[in-house]
Write a protein that holds these residues in place. Structure first.
Motif, PDB file in Angstrom:
ATOM      1  N   ILE A 199       0.841  -1.210   0.000  1.00 35.91           N
ATOM      2  CA  ILE A 199       0.000   0.000   0.000  1.00 35.91           C
ATOM      3  C   ILE A 199       0.870   1.252   0.000  1.00 35.91           C
ATOM      4  O   ILE A 199       0.595   2.228  -0.716  1.00 35.91           O
ATOM      5  N   LEU A 200       1.952   1.242   0.791  1.00 32.87           N
ATOM      6  CA  LEU A 200       2.852   2.392   0.821  1.00 32.87           C
ATOM      7  C   LEU A 200       3.505   2.608  -0.538  1.00 32.87           C
ATOM      8  O   LEU A 200       3.555   3.757  -1.040  1.00 32.87           O
ATOM      9  N   LEU A 201       4.006   1.540  -1.159  1.00 32.44           N
ATOM     10  CA  LEU A 201       4.634   1.672  -2.477  1.00 32.44           C
ATOM     11  C   LEU A 201       3.632   2.161  -3.521  1.00 32.44           C
ATOM     12  O   LEU A 201       3.953   3.025  -4.351  1.00 32.44           O
ATOM     13  N   ALA A 202       2.421   1.604  -3.470  1.00 30.63           N
ATOM     14  CA  ALA A 202       1.401   2.050  -4.420  1.00 30.63           C
ATOM     15  C   ALA A 202       1.021   3.506  -4.181  1.00 30.63           C
ATOM     16  O   ALA A 202       0.805   4.272  -5.137  1.00 30.63           O
ATOM     17  N   SER A 203       0.928   3.900  -2.916  1.00 30.78           N
ATOM     18  CA  SER A 203       0.611   5.294  -2.608  1.00 30.78           C
ATOM     19  C   SER A 203       1.711   6.221  -3.107  1.00 30.78           C
ATOM     20  O   SER A 203       1.429   7.317  -3.620  1.00 30.78           O
ATOM     21  N   VAL A 204       2.961   5.806  -2.970  1.00 24.86           N
ATOM     22  CA  VAL A 204       4.074   6.617  -3.475  1.00 24.86           C
ATOM     23  C   VAL A 204       3.990   6.757  -4.985  1.00 24.86           C
ATOM     24  O   VAL A 204       4.211   7.848  -5.547  1.00 24.86           O
ATOM     25  N   MET A 205       3.645   5.649  -5.667  1.00 24.97           N
ATOM     26  CA  MET A 205       3.583   5.700  -7.131  1.00 24.97           C
ATOM     27  C   MET A 205       2.428   6.553  -7.635  1.00 24.97           C
ATOM     28  O   MET A 205       2.456   7.023  -8.771  1.00 24.97           O
ATOM     29  N   THR A 206       1.391   6.751  -6.810  1.00 21.91           N
ATOM     30  CA  THR A 206       0.305   7.653  -7.243  1.00 21.91           C
ATOM     31  C   THR A 206       0.786   9.093  -7.362  1.00 21.91           C
ATOM     32  O   THR A 206       0.148   9.907  -8.027  1.00 21.91           O
ATOM     33  N   GLY A 207       1.928   9.380  -6.703  1.00 16.86           N
ATOM     34  CA  GLY A 207       2.478  10.725  -6.840  1.00 16.86           C
ATOM     35  C   GLY A 207       3.052  10.998  -8.210  1.00 16.86           C
ATOM     36  O   GLY A 207       3.286  12.160  -8.563  1.00 16.86           O
ATOM     37  N   ILE A 208       3.311   9.964  -8.981  1.00 14.95           N
ATOM     38  CA  ILE A 208       3.850  10.151 -10.335  1.00 14.95           C
ATOM     39  C   ILE A 208       2.878   9.592 -11.372  1.00 14.95           C
ATOM     40  O   ILE A 208       3.289   9.262 -12.485  1.00 14.95           O
ATOM     41  N   ILE A 209       1.593   9.512 -11.000  1.00 17.59           N
ATOM     42  CA  ILE A 209       0.630   8.863 -11.888  1.00 17.59           C
ATOM     43  C   ILE A 209       0.393   9.670 -13.159  1.00 17.59           C
ATOM     44  O   ILE A 209      -0.047   9.137 -14.178  1.00 17.59           O
ATOM     45  N   ASP A 210       0.700  10.978 -13.117  1.00 19.54           N
ATOM     46  CA  ASP A 210       0.490  11.813 -14.302  1.00 19.54           C
ATOM     47  C   ASP A 210       1.778  12.074 -15.065  1.00 19.54           C
ATOM     48  O   ASP A 210       1.801  12.893 -15.983  1.00 19.54           O
ATOM     49  N   TRP A 211       2.872  11.421 -14.688  1.00 20.38           N
ATOM     50  CA  TRP A 211       4.129  11.609 -15.415  1.00 20.38           C
ATOM     51  C   TRP A 211       4.127  10.734 -16.671  1.00 20.38           C
ATOM     52  O   TRP A 211       3.792   9.556 -16.630  1.00 20.38           O
ATOM     53  N   LYS A 212       4.540  11.337 -17.763  1.00 18.71           N
ATOM     54  CA  LYS A 212       4.570  10.644 -19.050  1.00 18.71           C
ATOM     55  C   LYS A 212       5.948  10.783 -19.678  1.00 18.71           C
ATOM     56  O   LYS A 212       6.635  11.780 -19.484  1.00 18.71           O
ATOM     57  N   MET A 213       6.329   9.774 -20.439  1.00 25.28           N
ATOM     58  CA  MET A 213       7.557   9.828 -21.219  1.00 25.28           C
ATOM     59  C   MET A 213       7.291   9.098 -22.531  1.00 25.28           C
ATOM     60  O   MET A 213       7.076   7.881 -22.540  1.00 25.28           O
ATOM     61  N   PHE A 214       7.275   9.831 -23.594  1.00 26.29           N
ATOM     62  CA  PHE A 214       6.950   9.279 -24.918  1.00 26.29           C
ATOM     63  C   PHE A 214       5.605   8.575 -24.882  1.00 26.29           C
ATOM     64  O   PHE A 214       5.447   7.461 -25.409  1.00 26.29           O
ATOM     65  N   ASP A 215       4.625   9.249 -24.269  1.00 25.40           N
ATOM     66  CA  ASP A 215       3.265   8.714 -24.111  1.00 25.40           C
ATOM     67  C   ASP A 215       3.193   7.449 -23.251  1.00 25.40           C
ATOM     68  O   ASP A 215       2.154   6.773 -23.208  1.00 25.40           O
ATOM     69  N   LEU A 216       4.279   7.137 -22.551  1.00 25.52           N
ATOM     70  CA  LEU A 216       4.295   5.980 -21.659  1.00 25.52           C
ATOM     71  C   LEU A 216       4.151   6.457 -20.211  1.00 25.52           C
ATOM     72  O   LEU A 216       4.799   7.425 -19.799  1.00 25.52           O
ATOM     73  N   SER A 217       3.295   5.778 -19.447  1.00 25.11           N
ATOM     74  CA  SER A 217       3.060   6.145 -18.058  1.00 25.11           C
ATOM     75  C   SER A 217       4.186   5.585 -17.181  1.00 25.11           C
ATOM     76  O   SER A 217       4.384   4.376 -17.123  1.00 25.11           O
ATOM     77  N   ILE A 218       4.918   6.489 -16.516  1.00 31.44           N
ATOM     78  CA  ILE A 218       6.002   6.067 -15.633  1.00 31.44           C
ATOM     79  C   ILE A 218       5.445   5.244 -14.464  1.00 31.44           C
ATOM     80  O   ILE A 218       6.030   4.236 -14.049  1.00 31.44           O
ATOM     81  N   ALA A 219       4.290   5.675 -13.942  1.00 33.15           N
ATOM     82  CA  ALA A 219       3.682   4.965 -12.814  1.00 33.15           C
ATOM     83  C   ALA A 219       3.279   3.553 -13.207  1.00 33.15           C
ATOM     84  O   ALA A 219       3.479   2.599 -12.427  1.00 33.15           O
ATOM     85  N   ASP A 220       2.713   3.402 -14.409  1.00 32.42           N
ATOM     86  CA  ASP A 220       2.306   2.059 -14.853  1.00 32.42           C
ATOM     87  C   ASP A 220       3.516   1.147 -15.035  1.00 32.42           C
ATOM     88  O   ASP A 220       3.470  -0.047 -14.701  1.00 32.42           O
ATOM     89  N   ILE A 221       4.624   1.693 -15.551  1.00 26.79           N
ATOM     90  CA  ILE A 221       5.836   0.874 -15.746  1.00 26.79           C
ATOM     91  C   ILE A 221       6.359   0.377 -14.403  1.00 26.79           C
ATOM     92  O   ILE A 221       6.654  -0.818 -14.226  1.00 26.79           O
TER      93      ILE A 221
END
Length: 822
Positions: A199-221
């Motif tokens: 839960i902590l790791l997932a919560s941290v990754m929600t902080g970068i949920i809108d970051w994109k790189m070449f239309d790729l979601s950093i959070a999803d990766i």
């Protein structure tokens, strides 16, 4: 050319095969230590986590992560809380200035509550979530009123939801933050800790949920990477759990990301199922899951975007050093790495324990040697004591005598030897012989005065010698006990090291063999496979008392192990859903069947004789008879105390000779009265039927083998008479069907008219037609009483033991799946 090509290639092959272990792994471990120092001890990790959580939102409106994170860090690592605060404020600043003010406001409210109620509330960890709840609700409510100048039910409900989420997240972070801030060795994760960490790791990754790189979601990766990492480290169960929790947090943070839940969960499941294929297998499972969910899912993003994101996550997994994956796996119960780590840890603990026990054994042995040396020194000082004694006598008599120079200068040896002779005779006989007295009168002009001085000084000398004897005996008791304890601890250390053996392969073979014949087995624990010392525990479902352990499992184990195995102990459950536990051990080669009979003096109820029959361990059996001095209650207490001490000392593992010496020392020191007991002890090894006989003031024993009767005797005084004596041990090899007859002195002394009582006993034993131990004991006592005209003039005890081959009830069952291992 004598050396092969492989000989020259081995060094290169070793360097190549070592790979990561030889070059990369040490570098990675060193790098991990440096990173741990910078990130954990210096607080950089808390700053990064705070920055991410300061940017994290739920439903694009609520930010319940900031205050729970700060409160948890403040409680766990107060000295590093400022790093978390700076990270939170900086992360909030990347969103808006208003968000920074809100974070500062709720943190200030939390600190105010904590400082104000610190002296009133004792349970800080229990009250922290409530502080967070109240601070979040007040802060969010105040912000709504300040922004909209109004407070509706909708905004009040949002404030309540955020406060509740903050309350729950505080409890979660309090369990997961220590995993990042406190470095511990051997720290397995509990299930709740694992979920909190996810839960902590997932919560941290929600902080970068809108970051994109070449239309790729950093959070999803990174989300897919973490799912694949846990699936590779711990399998499908943990992988799917990580996927579900991470996808749920992502869905709460952004409704558009809710479709990620099914992809992450399926990726964790499929990747865990393909774990046997190592990292490529998990990566393949991630790509297959992405392809299937992308083809049939409801996501709006193109399929190729998802495949690229999954490919990036797979590349990160392939690039992850083995040291990191092993570190993750070692902390999750149920994984092979965790089991190996626990076994290595237990082996280390056993090694340390065995070494400590050996050290203690050496200490006890050294102390024992020190006491023994002091005893030797005290014995050498006896001659010096005589010199001091005679010096005190001469000081009172010879110093003023006119013949002093003639006696002590010209006739020193004669004067010294004469005075020493007088002292010795008075000490031993309390009177002087005529010759000694006559010689002394001729030699000394003050003979009477000197003799009186010697008698006066002798009383002090005797008291001093008595104290020294008691001290010497006390030390001797300590020596014997310390030596025995040292031996017990040394044997215990050997047992600890022997239990280090790993029997996983044999346990699996046994389970397969037992299940092959249709029996369900829950667990098998092998403690020892040494021939004659087999020790196995088997746990199985409720059997309703069908006796399958004795009838099926034990015969099957007998065939597999190549020796007779029997059920040593069985514990069956009382309800149908419980489990039963059975302990299987090596059968003894021989068993002892006993019979005993006794009679008190004059037909009384209390006999001064006592007897004991005891199993010392899995392969020894002891029989003992003790005869207290006299008859009646007092003699009974003496014999029972002797046997009780013998039982306790032998059961502790101390050797037989040391046990006898210890009992002798205890009984001789406990009282000044002349009280003693006899002891007749026989210890039979049930594996080879070898017997040790220790007879301390006791009567001979007899062994009947067919038509022959053999006499066993030894020369030892009764216990408690002498402070120091050597134990005489007689070793005899017994055979199957032998009868061992032990008796107290009342039996041998009861046949007064017969000159040679030993021959009479031998004849009576040889003429007996029965070989039943109890019948032999009864007949022998009856013959002895009849020979005295029915009179019982002393306590009589007869103990008979018969040595028999141990024949199992059931024959072995052939085990087809496996055979006996080497």
């Amino acid at each position: 050319m004598g050396k092969s090509f492989n000989y020259y290639m081995n060094p290169l092959q070793e360097r190549t095969m070592m790979g990561d272990q030889g070059v990369i792994e040490p570098f990675v471990q060193s790098l991990m230590k440096k990173l741990a120092y910078v990130f954990i001890y210096r607080g950089l990790l808390l700053f990064i986590l705070g920055f991410m959580l300061g940017r994290a939102f739920i439903l694009s409106t609520l930010s319940p992560f900031s205050l729970p994170f700060f409160a948890s860090v403040y409680f766990i690592r107060k000295d590093r809380a400022h790093f978390a605060l700076f990270g939170l404020l900086l992360g909030s600043f990347t969103i808006s200035v208003q968000n920074v003010m809100y974070s500062l406001m709720i943190i200030a409210l939390f600190l105010a509550f904590h400082r104000t109620l610190k002296g009133v509330v004792n349970n800080d960890i229990g009250i922290f979530p409530y502080y967070v709840f109240i601070s979040t609700f007040i802060g969010r409510t105040f912000l709504h009123i300040l922004e909209y100048a109004d407070m509706t039910i909708y905004y009040a409900l949002l404030a309540g939801i955020e406060a509740v989420l903050s309350f729950v997240l505080t409890i979660i972070f309090l369990q997961s933050i220590p995993l990042f801030t406190i470095v511990k060795k051997q720290q397995p994760l509990k299930t709740e800790e694992l979920v909190c960490l996810i839960i902590l790791l997932a919560s941290v990754m929600t902080g970068i949920i809108d970051w994109k790189m070449f239309d790729l979601s950093i959070a999803d990766i990174f989300a897919r990477y973490f799912v694949a990492l846990f699936a590779f480290a711990a399998g499908a169960t943990v992988g799917s759990t990580v996927g579900v929790v991470t996808g749920l947090i992502f869905g709460m943070a952004n409704v558009e990301s809710l479709s990620e839940l099914s992809l992450l969960a399926f990726s964790g499941l499929l990747g865990g199922l393909l774990k046997e294929g190592k990292k490529p297998g998990v990566s393949f499972g991630l790509l297959v899951a992405t392809l299937l969910i992308g083809m049939y899912g409801t996501t709006e993003d193109p399929l190729q975007i998802h495949l690229i994101e999954s490919s990036a996550a797979a590349i990160l997994l392939l690039l992850t050093p083995r040291a990191i994956t092993e570190r993750v796996a070692k902390n999750i119960p149920g994984t092979p790495e965790f089991t190996a780590e626990q076994q290595a840890y237990m082996k280390k603990v056993r090694d340390v324990t065995a070494e400590k026990v050996n050290q203690y054994s050496s200490i006890f042995r050294a102390i024992s040697a020190s006491f023994a040396k002091q005893n030797e020194q005290m014995e050498t000082e006896d001659e010096r004591e005589i010199d001091y004694f005679l010096s005190n006598v001469t000081e009172k008599t010879c110093q003023t005598c006119f013949k002093k120079e003639q006696c002590w200068v010209h006739q020193f040896n004669k004067t010294y030897d004469s005075m020493k002779q007088i002292m010795t005779e008075l000490n031993e006989q309390e009177s002087l012989t005529g010759r000694t007295l006559r010689n002394w009168n001729e030699h000394c002009v003050r003979s009477r005065r000197v003799i009186e001085a010697i008698e006066e000084e002798l009383s002090f000398y005797q008291a001093n010698q008595k104290l020294k004897r008691q001290m010497r005996e006390s030390r001797r008791l300590v020596v014997d006990q310390l030596e025995g304890v040292s031996q017990v601890m040394e044997n215990f250390a050997k047992e600890i090291r022997r239990e280090q053996e790993n029997h996983e392969k044999q346990e699996e073979q046994l389970m397969n063999a037992i299940e092959a014949i249709g029996l369900d087995i829950d667990d098998i624990e092998i403690y020892n496979l040494k021939s004659g010392e087999v020790d196995i525990d088997i746990r199985f479902p409720y059997c309703d008392g069908m006796g399958q352990c004795e009838k099926i499992i034990a015969p099957l184990l007998s065939d597999i192990l190549g020796e007779t195995i029997v059920v040593h102990k069985e514990s069956c459950t009382d309800f149908s859903k419980g489990t039963c536990l059975a302990t299987f051990r090596s059968a003894k080669t021989f068993v002892v069947e006993t019979g005993v009979v006794y009679a008190a003096k004059d037909g009384g109820f209390v006999s001064g004789d006592g007897y004991e029959m005891m199993e010392l361990d899995s392969s020894k059996y002891a029989l003992a008879i003790s005869d207290g001095m006299g008859n009646g209650e007092r003699a009974h207490r003496e014999s029972q105390e002797t046997l009780s001490l013998l039982n306790k000392i032998l059961q502790s593992g101390i050797g037989e000779e040391i046990a006898i010496k210890s009992i002798n020392s205890i009984l001789s020191l406990r009282t000044t009265e002349e009280i003693y007991s006899t002891l007749d002890l026989a210890i039979i090894d049930l594996q080879d039927a070898e017997a040790k006989f220790i007879k301390v003031g006791s009567m001979p024993s007899f062994i009947k083998r067919g038509d022959k009767v053999m006499k066993i005797q030894a020369n030892n005084l009764p216990i408690g008479i002498l402070q120091d004596f050597e134990v005489d041990v007689v070793n005899v090899q017994l055979r199957a069907e032998d009868l061992l007859i032990m008796m107290s002195d009342g039996i041998l002394e009861g046949k007064k008219p017969v000159e040679n009582i030993d021959l009479w006993i031998k004849r009576k034993i040889s003429e007996m037609e029965t070989d039943d131990p109890q019948e032999v004991a009864d007949l022998l006592l009856e013959d002895c009483i009849r020979s005295r005209g029915g009179q019982i003039e002393d306590d009589m005890t007869v103990l008979v033991a018969k040595i028999k081959h141990n024949l199992p009830k059931w024959t072995s069952i052939p085990a087809q799946p496996i055979r006996k291992w080497a």
